[in-house]
Design a protein around this motif. Structure first.
Motif, PDB file in Angstrom:
ATOM      1  N   ALA A 126       5.041  15.756 -38.892  1.00 42.36           N
ATOM      2  CA  ALA A 126       5.901  16.389 -38.160  1.00 42.36           C
ATOM      3  C   ALA A 126       6.051  15.571 -36.699  1.00 42.36           C
ATOM      4  N   GLU A 161       7.135  15.966 -32.462  1.00 46.27           N
ATOM      5  CA  GLU A 161       7.283  17.112 -31.630  1.00 46.27           C
ATOM      6  C   GLU A 161       7.492  16.206 -30.140  1.00 46.27           C
ATOM      7  N   TRP A 220       7.430  16.899 -25.768  1.00 41.76           N
ATOM      8  CA  TRP A 220       6.921  17.763 -25.058  1.00 41.76           C
ATOM      9  C   TRP A 220       8.116  18.159 -23.781  1.00 41.76           C
ATOM     10  N   GLU A 233       6.124  23.505 -23.241  1.00 37.80           N
ATOM     11  CA  GLU A 233       5.734  23.655 -24.520  1.00 37.80           C
ATOM     12  C   GLU A 233       6.183  22.557 -25.248  1.00 37.80           C
ATOM     13  N   TRP A 234       5.587  22.262 -26.565  1.00 35.53           N
ATOM     14  CA  TRP A 234       6.184  21.181 -27.702  1.00 35.53           C
ATOM     15  C   TRP A 234       7.576  21.774 -28.281  1.00 35.53           C
ATOM     16  N   ARG A 235       8.320  20.825 -28.508  1.00 42.27           N
ATOM     17  CA  ARG A 235       9.535  21.126 -29.255  1.00 42.27           C
ATOM     18  C   ARG A 235       9.694  20.103 -30.498  1.00 42.27           C
ATOM     19  N   GLY A 236       9.831  20.897 -31.685  1.00 41.33           N
ATOM     20  CA  GLY A 236       9.901  20.136 -32.855  1.00 41.33           C
ATOM     21  C   GLY A 236      10.969  19.225 -33.124  1.00 41.33           C
ATOM     22  N   TRP A 256      13.703  10.834 -37.529  1.00 41.96           N
ATOM     23  CA  TRP A 256      13.641  12.084 -36.603  1.00 41.96           C
ATOM     24  C   TRP A 256      14.514  12.210 -35.517  1.00 41.96           C
ATOM     25  N   LEU A 283       5.463  12.285 -26.929  1.00 38.86           N
ATOM     26  CA  LEU A 283       5.538  12.887 -28.220  1.00 38.86           C
ATOM     27  C   LEU A 283       3.897  13.111 -28.703  1.00 38.86           C
ATOM     28  N   GLN A 300       1.898  14.624 -36.177  1.00 36.80           N
ATOM     29  CA  GLN A 300       1.202  15.348 -37.149  1.00 36.80           C
ATOM     30  C   GLN A 300       0.990  14.339 -38.314  1.00 36.80           C
ATOM     31  N   TRP A 346      -3.134  16.123 -35.254  1.00 35.98           N
ATOM     32  CA  TRP A 346      -2.097  15.951 -34.350  1.00 35.98           C
ATOM     33  C   TRP A 346      -2.621  14.566 -33.550  1.00 35.98           C
TER      34      TRP A 346
END
Length: 249
Positions: free
Chosen positions: A179, A181, A183, A189-192, A201, A213, A216, A225
């Motif tokens: 994954a 993500e 910030w 919050e973290w956005r995927g 991605w 970023l 994962q 992470w």
């Protein structure tokens, strides 16, 4: 630090039955073929989305895989591949990087011509190439890129500032990227990001300003992470790769 790479998108694909394999403690038995290439290098149009990097990385010892592709999670993985043709194959085989998807005649690997030839003993490459498809054994090995950190390449299809797509390059160790993500500072919050395909991605309407970023990673240490603060600058440009300062191992 930035590097520009050319990109294309198509699949290296050979239709076949799924490979029949057997396992030992250390390696897997399968088969390997090779694809046509006028310069014996990889292809810039591989299904991992690596572009020109996928053509020449690891001295062009690259491969398309089928079962090991795993919907793109297998992109960037390294394997030692050793052929089993009598009197033709070296003991060392060749180390390859997965840069594409490819199916063959009950194969796990479709190698670049250079990689296929390097499985041979000295002066035996032409004889080995004549086989076309050969029995092999293979095992997973760590990727090593001396002098390079993990890099985030901004895909050429990105459109500043409304659409961001990135490709992860120089993925060292025996890791898989599960994954990615970004910030979002205003929301804290973290956005995927979405796995568009392969190692690419993407995200519409990415955060403004410098982009931090986290990725994962699944590897020998389990699932963890890893964070890269301000990995992509606020004035990012399509086609440029940015150094993450991260060393995966």
């Amino acid at each position: 630090m930035g590097f520009a790479f050319k990109y294309g998108c198509s699949l290296l694909c050979f239709i076949s039955l799924l490979p029949a394999i057997s396992y030992s403690q250390d390696y897997t038995y399968s088969r390997a073929a090779y694809y046509g290439s006028p310069d014996c290098l990889g292809t810039p149009t591989g299904a991992c989305g690596f572009g020109e990097y996928g053509r020449t990385v690891n001295d062009a010892n690259v491969a398309g895989v089928s079962r090991l592709y795993k919907n793109g999670t297998g992109c960037g993985g390294c394997y030692q591949v050793r052929c089993k043709a009598p009197n033709l194959c070296s003991d060392e085989g060749v180390n390859v990087v997965v840069t594409d998807y490819g199916e063959g005649d009950k194969t796990d690997f479709i190698l670049s011509p250079r990689a296929y030839s390097r499985m041979a003993r000295p002066n035996m490459a032409l004889e080995l190439l004549a086989y076309g498809v050969v029995d092999i054994e293979f095992w997973r090995t760590p990727c090593r890129y001396h002098g390079y950190n993990l890099m985030f390449k901004v895909h050429e299809h990105s459109r500043f500032p409304d659409y961001l797509a990135i490709t992860l390059l120089y993925q060292a160790g025996q890791n898989e990227i599960l994954a990615v993500e970004l910030w979002q500072e205003d929301c804290k919050e973290w956005r995927g990001m979405r796995r568009a395909y392969g190692a690419v991605w993407d995200m519409p309407n990415p955060p403004k300003g410098g982009i931090s970023l986290r990725i994962q990673v699944s590897g020998s240490a389990g699932v963890t992470w890893v964070q890269a603060a301000n990995a992509i600058p606020s004035d990012w440009k399509a086609g440029i790769a940015y150094d993450s300062t991260i060393q995966l191992s």
